[in-house]
Design an enzyme around this catalytic site. Structure first.
Site, mmCIF file in Angstrom:
data_model
loop_
_atom_site.group_PDB
_atom_site.id
_atom_site.type_symbol
_atom_site.label_atom_id
_atom_site.label_comp_id
_atom_site.label_asym_id
_atom_site.label_seq_id
_atom_site.Cartn_x
_atom_site.Cartn_y
_atom_site.Cartn_z
ATOM 1 N N TYR A 65 8.913 0.361 -14.737
ATOM 2 C CA TYR A 65 7.791 1.256 -15.061
ATOM 3 C C TYR A 65 6.854 0.618 -16.075
ATOM 4 O O TYR A 65 5.635 0.796 -16.016
ATOM 5 C CB TYR A 65 8.334 2.596 -15.569
ATOM 6 C CG TYR A 65 8.753 3.507 -14.439
ATOM 7 C CD1 TYR A 65 10.077 3.573 -14.017
ATOM 8 C CD2 TYR A 65 7.811 4.269 -13.747
ATOM 9 C CE1 TYR A 65 10.452 4.373 -12.955
ATOM 10 C CE2 TYR A 65 8.180 5.075 -12.676
ATOM 11 C CZ TYR A 65 9.505 5.123 -12.289
ATOM 12 O OH TYR A 65 9.865 5.903 -11.221
ATOM 13 N N GLN A 99 -0.750 13.534 -6.712
ATOM 14 C CA GLN A 99 0.644 13.089 -6.736
ATOM 15 C C GLN A 99 0.745 11.765 -7.494
ATOM 16 O O GLN A 99 1.837 11.279 -7.754
ATOM 17 C CB GLN A 99 1.178 12.896 -5.316
ATOM 18 C CG GLN A 99 1.131 14.140 -4.458
ATOM 19 C CD GLN A 99 1.444 13.822 -3.019
ATOM 20 O OE1 GLN A 99 2.610 13.871 -2.591
ATOM 21 N NE2 GLN A 99 0.430 13.467 -2.252
ATOM 22 N N ASN A 100 -0.413 11.190 -7.792
ATOM 23 C CA ASN A 100 -0.438 9.872 -8.418
ATOM 24 C C ASN A 100 -0.141 9.969 -9.914
ATOM 25 O O ASN A 100 -0.400 10.992 -10.546
ATOM 26 C CB ASN A 100 -1.809 9.203 -8.201
ATOM 27 C CG ASN A 100 -2.119 9.018 -6.721
ATOM 28 O OD1 ASN A 100 -1.208 9.018 -5.883
ATOM 29 N ND2 ASN A 100 -3.385 8.902 -6.392
ATOM 30 N N HIS A 117 3.244 14.818 -10.339
ATOM 31 C CA HIS A 117 4.371 13.891 -10.527
ATOM 32 C C HIS A 117 4.329 13.177 -11.866
ATOM 33 O O HIS A 117 5.006 12.163 -12.033
ATOM 34 C CB HIS A 117 4.386 12.867 -9.375
ATOM 35 C CG HIS A 117 4.692 13.503 -8.052
ATOM 36 N ND1 HIS A 117 4.409 12.897 -6.842
ATOM 37 C CD2 HIS A 117 5.227 14.706 -7.745
ATOM 38 C CE1 HIS A 117 4.787 13.690 -5.854
ATOM 39 N NE2 HIS A 117 5.271 14.800 -6.371
ATOM 40 N N GLY A 184 -5.572 10.474 1.125
ATOM 41 C CA GLY A 184 -4.676 9.349 0.844
ATOM 42 C C GLY A 184 -3.235 9.700 0.600
ATOM 43 O O GLY A 184 -2.587 9.117 -0.278
ATOM 44 N N SER A 186 0.621 10.563 2.638
ATOM 45 C CA SER A 186 1.364 10.543 3.911
ATOM 46 C C SER A 186 2.010 11.899 4.188
ATOM 47 O O SER A 186 2.639 12.088 5.217
ATOM 48 C CB SER A 186 2.453 9.467 3.836
ATOM 49 O OG SER A 186 3.316 9.742 2.722
ATOM 50 N N ASN A 210 -8.144 9.693 5.445
ATOM 51 C CA ASN A 210 -7.039 8.749 5.576
ATOM 52 C C ASN A 210 -7.384 7.801 6.727
ATOM 53 O O ASN A 210 -7.824 8.272 7.778
ATOM 54 C CB ASN A 210 -5.753 9.525 5.906
ATOM 55 C CG ASN A 210 -4.494 8.699 5.672
ATOM 56 O OD1 ASN A 210 -4.439 7.515 6.034
ATOM 57 N ND2 ASN A 210 -3.485 9.307 5.074
ATOM 58 N N ALA A 229 -10.770 6.060 1.524
ATOM 59 C CA ALA A 229 -11.381 7.084 0.660
ATOM 60 C C ALA A 229 -12.582 6.535 -0.092
ATOM 61 O O ALA A 229 -13.570 7.247 -0.302
ATOM 62 C CB ALA A 229 -10.338 7.592 -0.335
HETATM 63 P P1 OAD Z 1 2.343 7.000 0.488
HETATM 64 O O1 OAD Z 1 2.449 5.563 0.160
HETATM 65 O O2 OAD Z 1 3.518 7.727 1.086
HETATM 66 O O3 OAD Z 1 1.113 7.251 1.526
HETATM 67 C C1 OAD Z 1 -0.151 6.674 1.276
HETATM 68 C C2 OAD Z 1 -1.129 7.233 2.295
HETATM 69 O O4 OAD Z 1 -2.418 6.731 1.983
HETATM 70 C C3 OAD Z 1 -0.832 6.817 3.729
HETATM 71 O O5 OAD Z 1 -0.965 7.947 4.573
HETATM 72 C C4 OAD Z 1 -1.924 5.781 4.033
HETATM 73 O O6 OAD Z 1 -2.311 5.824 5.406
HETATM 74 C C5 OAD Z 1 -3.045 6.268 3.156
HETATM 75 N N1 OAD Z 1 -4.010 5.243 2.731
HETATM 76 C C6 OAD Z 1 -3.812 3.921 2.556
HETATM 77 N N2 OAD Z 1 -4.951 3.336 2.112
HETATM 78 C C7 OAD Z 1 -5.886 4.342 1.987
HETATM 79 C C8 OAD Z 1 -7.250 4.405 1.570
HETATM 80 N N3 OAD Z 1 -7.899 3.297 1.184
HETATM 81 N N4 OAD Z 1 -7.882 5.607 1.578
HETATM 82 C C9 OAD Z 1 -7.228 6.738 1.981
HETATM 83 N N5 OAD Z 1 -5.935 6.747 2.378
HETATM 84 C C10 OAD Z 1 -5.279 5.556 2.382
HETATM 85 O O7 OAD Z 1 1.863 7.733 -0.849
HETATM 86 P P2 OAD Z 1 1.900 9.281 -1.172
HETATM 87 O O8 OAD Z 1 1.610 10.096 0.040
HETATM 88 O O9 OAD Z 1 1.042 9.472 -2.349
HETATM 89 O O10 OAD Z 1 6.549 10.690 -5.312
HETATM 90 O O11 OAD Z 1 3.439 9.489 -1.603
HETATM 91 C C11 OAD Z 1 3.794 10.776 -2.044
HETATM 92 C C12 OAD Z 1 4.905 10.629 -3.027
HETATM 93 O O12 OAD Z 1 5.993 9.887 -2.442
HETATM 94 C C13 OAD Z 1 4.548 9.846 -4.282
HETATM 95 O O13 OAD Z 1 3.837 10.608 -5.205
HETATM 96 C C14 OAD Z 1 5.938 9.494 -4.783
HETATM 97 C C15 OAD Z 1 6.623 9.123 -3.479
HETATM 98 O O14 OAD Z 1 7.976 9.448 -3.485
HETATM 99 C C16 OAD Z 1 7.135 10.582 -6.562
HETATM 100 O O15 OAD Z 1 7.063 9.567 -7.212
HETATM 101 C C17 OAD Z 1 7.841 11.810 -7.006
#
Ligand code: OAD
Length: 243
Positions: A65, A99-100, A117, A184, A186, A210, A229
């Site tokens: 971290y 979530q970031n 988060h 952005g 999943s 996305n 985005a």
């Molecule tokens: P992910 O890495 O699971 O998903 C990222 C998403 O962003 C995917 O759907 C990509 O297609 C999309 N993406 C990539 N580049 C992009 C761009 N330039 N513009 C827009 N979208 C883009 O990340 P999260 O969905 O944020 O939880 O993950 C959710 C949570 O899972 C995180 O917060 C973390 C993890 O476990 C904790 O840490 C508790």
């Protein structure tokens, strides 16, 4: 963009926004599951982002971290973050939920960001959750000045509950908004993944920003704005408010 998309955002009373790692990808921060690059490639997030992992090897987790926190000093918000800060100035009400843990929305000028988060820049102690605003930023795990327990990042780990007030506010926004913007993410991790569904079930307009449609919902009120985005969000604002 379709006239319906433009009309919906222009006429919105309350826009609720949920962002995920994708909005920070163009700032150079790997999306969550790509974050384990280089030496960290041998680990899975589940091996590092859990209380059990920390208890097993606090130094390893702390170092991972710390490296991510230090890396944040070299990254900047991108046009996607700035567009959301601008959108808040264009509509009567906007609730930004993320979530970031990178703090980039606040650095782009967004106020009152709901951090589901946590935030990498914040640190607390493992045993009591005492905030540790001033901590020695070293590779060795520092100790809490109040109770002596090891310090940890103030982020939500797998298996931990989200901050209750943040989740309540996020769910209330999804239940009140007339446009829900998902950017952005999943949509894999609950309870954040259910927020768009709260809006969809109410029949309000949901816009998904996305490049990929994988795992994204579809339906009559769902507009998929395919693309990064950093390009799509500024485009959305330019088309909705040409002046
Ligand atoms: P992910 O890495 O699971 O998903 C990222 C998403 O962003 C995917 O759907 C990509 O297609 C999309 N993406 C990539 N580049 C992009 C761009 N330039 N513009 C827009 N979208 C883009 O990340 P999260 O969905 O944020 O939880 O993950 C959710 C949570 O899972 C995180 O917060 C973390 C993890 O476990 C904790 O840490 C508790």
């Amino acid at each position: 963009m379709s006239p319906a998309t433009i009309a919906a955002i222009r006429g919105a009373r309350h826009v609720a926004v949920l962002t995920g790692a994708g909005i920070s990808a163009e700032s150079g921060i790997p999306t969550f599951r790509d974050a384990l690059t280089g030496w960290w490639a041998r680990f899975r997030p589940e091996d590092l982002a859990t209380p059990e992992a920390f208890q097993r090897d606090p130094d390893l987790v702390w170092r991972w971290y710390r490296e991510r926190r230090l890396r944040l000093r070299d990254v900047m918000p991108n046009p996607g973050h700035y567009a959301l800060a601008e959108l808040a100035r264009r509509v009567p009400s906007l609730t930004l939920v993320t979530q970031n843990v990178d703090g980039l929305h606040a650095r782009a000028g967004s106020a009152d960001v709901i951090e589901l988060h946590g935030n990498l820049a914040r640190v607390k102690c493992f045993d009591q959750g005492h905030p540790a605003p001033d901590f020695p930023d070293t590779d060795a795990v520092p100790r809490c000045a109040l109770c002596g327990s090891p310090l940890r990042p103030d982020v939500v780990w797998f298996g931990e509950l989200l901050p209750a007030d943040a989740l309540r506010r996020a769910q209330a926004a999804a239940g009140d908004c007339d446009v829900f913007l998902s950017v952005g993410t999943s949509n894999l991790v609950e309870p954040a993944a259910s927020l768009p569904w709260i809006a969809t079930r109410r029949g309000v307009t949901v816009m998904i920003v996305n490049p990929s449609a994988t795992g994204q919902s579809s339906g009559p009120n769902i507009h998929h704005l395919a693309g990064p985005a950093g390009r799509v969000l500024p485009e959305l604002l330019r088309e909705a408010w040409p002046g």
